[in-house]
Design an enzyme around this catalytic site. Structure first.
Site, PDB file in Angstrom:
ATOM      1  N   ARG A  88       2.571  33.527 -25.467  1.00 26.16           N
ATOM      2  CA  ARG A  88       2.700  32.106 -25.785  1.00 26.16           C
ATOM      3  C   ARG A  88       4.131  31.648 -26.004  1.00 26.16           C
ATOM      4  O   ARG A  88       4.556  30.619 -25.495  1.00 26.16           O
ATOM      5  CB  ARG A  88       1.908  31.770 -27.069  1.00 26.16           C
ATOM      6  CG  ARG A  88       0.467  31.463 -26.834  1.00 26.16           C
ATOM      7  CD  ARG A  88      -0.321  31.803 -28.088  1.00 26.16           C
ATOM      8  NE  ARG A  88      -0.333  33.245 -28.222  1.00 26.16           N
ATOM      9  CZ  ARG A  88      -1.298  34.010 -27.721  1.00 26.16           C
ATOM     10  NH1 ARG A  88      -2.311  33.476 -27.135  1.00 26.16           N
ATOM     11  NH2 ARG A  88      -1.231  35.322 -27.838  1.00 26.16           N
ATOM     12  N   THR A  89       4.865  32.402 -26.809  1.00 28.38           N
ATOM     13  CA  THR A  89       6.199  31.921 -27.181  1.00 28.38           C
ATOM     14  C   THR A  89       7.089  31.856 -25.948  1.00 28.38           C
ATOM     15  O   THR A  89       7.758  30.856 -25.695  1.00 28.38           O
ATOM     16  CB  THR A  89       6.812  32.831 -28.269  1.00 28.38           C
ATOM     17  OG1 THR A  89       5.902  32.892 -29.355  1.00 28.38           O
ATOM     18  CG2 THR A  89       8.144  32.288 -28.751  1.00 28.38           C
TER      19      THR A  89
ATOM     20  N   LYS B 298      20.659  51.670 -21.890  1.00 26.37           N
ATOM     21  CA  LYS B 298      21.829  52.509 -21.605  1.00 26.37           C
ATOM     22  C   LYS B 298      22.723  52.658 -22.826  1.00 26.37           C
ATOM     23  O   LYS B 298      23.809  53.209 -22.737  1.00 26.37           O
ATOM     24  CB  LYS B 298      22.643  51.890 -20.463  1.00 26.37           C
ATOM     25  CG  LYS B 298      21.884  51.665 -19.178  1.00 26.37           C
ATOM     26  CD  LYS B 298      22.829  51.061 -18.141  1.00 26.37           C
ATOM     27  CE  LYS B 298      22.092  50.609 -16.898  1.00 26.37           C
ATOM     28  NZ  LYS B 298      22.970  49.748 -16.074  1.00 26.37           N
TER      29      LYS B 298
ATOM     30  N   HIS C 213      10.147  33.517 -37.638  1.00 24.73           N
ATOM     31  CA  HIS C 213       9.753  32.944 -36.358  1.00 24.73           C
ATOM     32  C   HIS C 213       9.774  31.417 -36.553  1.00 24.73           C
ATOM     33  O   HIS C 213       8.725  30.764 -36.608  1.00 24.73           O
ATOM     34  CB  HIS C 213       8.356  33.447 -36.008  1.00 24.73           C
ATOM     35  CG  HIS C 213       7.919  33.222 -34.594  1.00 24.73           C
ATOM     36  ND1 HIS C 213       8.593  32.390 -33.722  1.00 24.73           N
ATOM     37  CD2 HIS C 213       6.859  33.725 -33.900  1.00 24.73           C
ATOM     38  CE1 HIS C 213       7.948  32.383 -32.552  1.00 24.73           C
ATOM     39  NE2 HIS C 213       6.904  33.184 -32.645  1.00 24.73           N
TER      40      HIS C 213
HETATM   41  C1  NCD Z   1       3.169  35.752 -33.506  1.00 27.27           C
HETATM   42  C2  NCD Z   1       4.417  36.598 -33.466  1.00 27.27           C
HETATM   43  O1  NCD Z   1       4.848  37.037 -32.389  1.00 27.27           O
HETATM   44  O2  NCD Z   1       4.981  36.768 -34.538  1.00 27.27           O
HETATM   45  N1  NCD Z   1       2.754  35.309 -32.264  1.00 27.27           N
HETATM   46  C3  NCD Z   1       3.319  34.175 -31.747  1.00 27.27           C
HETATM   47  O3  NCD Z   1       4.500  34.100 -31.530  1.00 27.27           O
HETATM   48  N2  NCD Z   1       2.510  33.133 -31.544  1.00 27.27           N
HETATM   49  C4  NCD Z   1       2.093  36.302 -34.332  1.00 27.27           C
HETATM   50  C5  NCD Z   1       1.627  37.704 -34.100  1.00 27.27           C
HETATM   51  O4  NCD Z   1       2.090  38.399 -33.198  1.00 27.27           O
HETATM   52  O5  NCD Z   1       0.744  38.124 -34.844  1.00 27.27           O
END
Ligand code: NCD
Length: 308
Positions: free
Chosen positions: A58-59, A87, A136
């Site tokens: 998704r991200t 490397k 995040h």
């Molecule tokens: C999350 C992450 O990568 O921290 N996913 C996301 O970016 N939507 C949550 C997760 O991985 O549990």
């Protein structure tokens, strides 16, 4: 940009409420543009480097969609396996290289310290797309946007956050972000996966109300939002500990029937077993709306850091 001083976003901790509101307002504008299929070319002539050294669906894809919707172009590095990291190159050198190619850098990395190293290497616009068990921030902004849309306000809400609060980076960023509003937190986790001390200290210093409990059933009726997270298997040193905790909570429709009618059940996804599929069809389930909101919010963020 008047109300948005940042060109690099690594955390939501330092963001002021007005700056968060600027992002939410511009996201709303972007959503309208997308709905009307209007053009927005604020990234025209710009190249965005999309660096994902840890798994992502998704991200990464929503960032790349956002770039394309703003008329920008993308170069990418996917997976640490395929990069010079293999490397023995330091991240500092990698970023020093990439800043020559791109106007904006979006990065996800397994190490919590990676963002520090990256912004030491470059002054180019930079967006943290997840640093280990750290933060995040762009997810937290789209989560806040979703809460605002679903509940029509953020002030006054009681926010439950359940699952792996220790390792869940989306949780850390969301808690810092929502602490700028008048909210009450209910943290629901087994003791071993409790919210890190530094996040709790931040809440105490800022006089934000919170309680910590183990049991979801006992608190469900008080919540306006239930933000569910996955037990972060990849962060466990000891897999038998993961096995012991992996099914600690499962949100079912029976549980939700004891909650408020307009409860918002959220999840950053991917989900494993912490929300039963039967919940997906309930009006309370908003996790796929979060996915939908991710594109306008990331468009807003890209435009803001690039400087309109
Ligand atoms: C999350 C992450 O990568 O921290 N996913 C996301 O970016 N939507 C949550 C997760 O991985 O549990």
């Amino acid at each position: 940009m008047s109300d948005f001083p940042f060109t690099q976003i690594v955390s939501t901790k330092e963001m002021a409420r007005t700056e968060i509101e600027t992002v939410l307002q511009l996201s709303q504008e972007m959503e309208k543009i997308l709905a009307k299929k209007e053009e927005r070319n604020s990234l025209q002539g710009k190249i965005v480097a999309s660096l994902f050294y840890e798994p992502s669906t998704r991200t990464r894809l929503s960032f790349e969609t956002a770039v394309l919707r703003l008329g920008g172009k993308i170069i990418n590095a996917v997976g640490a396996e395929n990069s010079s990291f293999k490397k023995g190159e330091t991240l500092y050198d990698t970023i020093k290289t990439i800043e020559n190619y791109a106007d904006i850098i979006v990065m996800r990395h397994v190490s919590q310290k990676a963002t520090e190293e990256a912004i030491r290497a470059t002054q180019k616009p930079f967006l943290n797309a997840g640093n280990g068990a750290g933060e995040h921030p762009t997810q937290a902004l789209l989560d806040a946007y979703t809460i605002y849309k679903e509940q029509h306000q953020i002030d006054g809400l009681t926010i439950g956050v359940s699952g792996d609060l220790k390792n869940g980076r989306t949780v850390h960023s969301l808690v810092y972000l929502l602490s700028k509003f008048q909210v009450k937190f209910v943290f629901i986790a087994p003791n071993k996966l409790a919210l890190p001390k530094e996040v709790k200290s931040f809440l105490k210093e800022n006089k934000v109300s919170f309680v910590e409990v183990n049991n979801l059933e006992e608190v469900i009726e008080n919540l306006d939002v239930l933000y569910v997270t996955r037990i972060q298997k990849e962060r466990f040193e000891n897999l038998s500990e993961y096995e012991e905790l992996k099914e600690v909570y499962c949100v079912t429709s029976a549980l939700i029937s004891n909650g408020k009618q307009n409860l918002s059940v959220m999840h950053p996804l991917p989900r494993v077993s912490e929300i039963a599929p039967e919940v997906d069809d309930l009006p309370q389930a908003v996790y796929f709306k979060q996915v939908q909101n991710s594109v306008p919010v990331r468009m807003a963020l890209l435009e803001l850091v690039a400087g309109r």
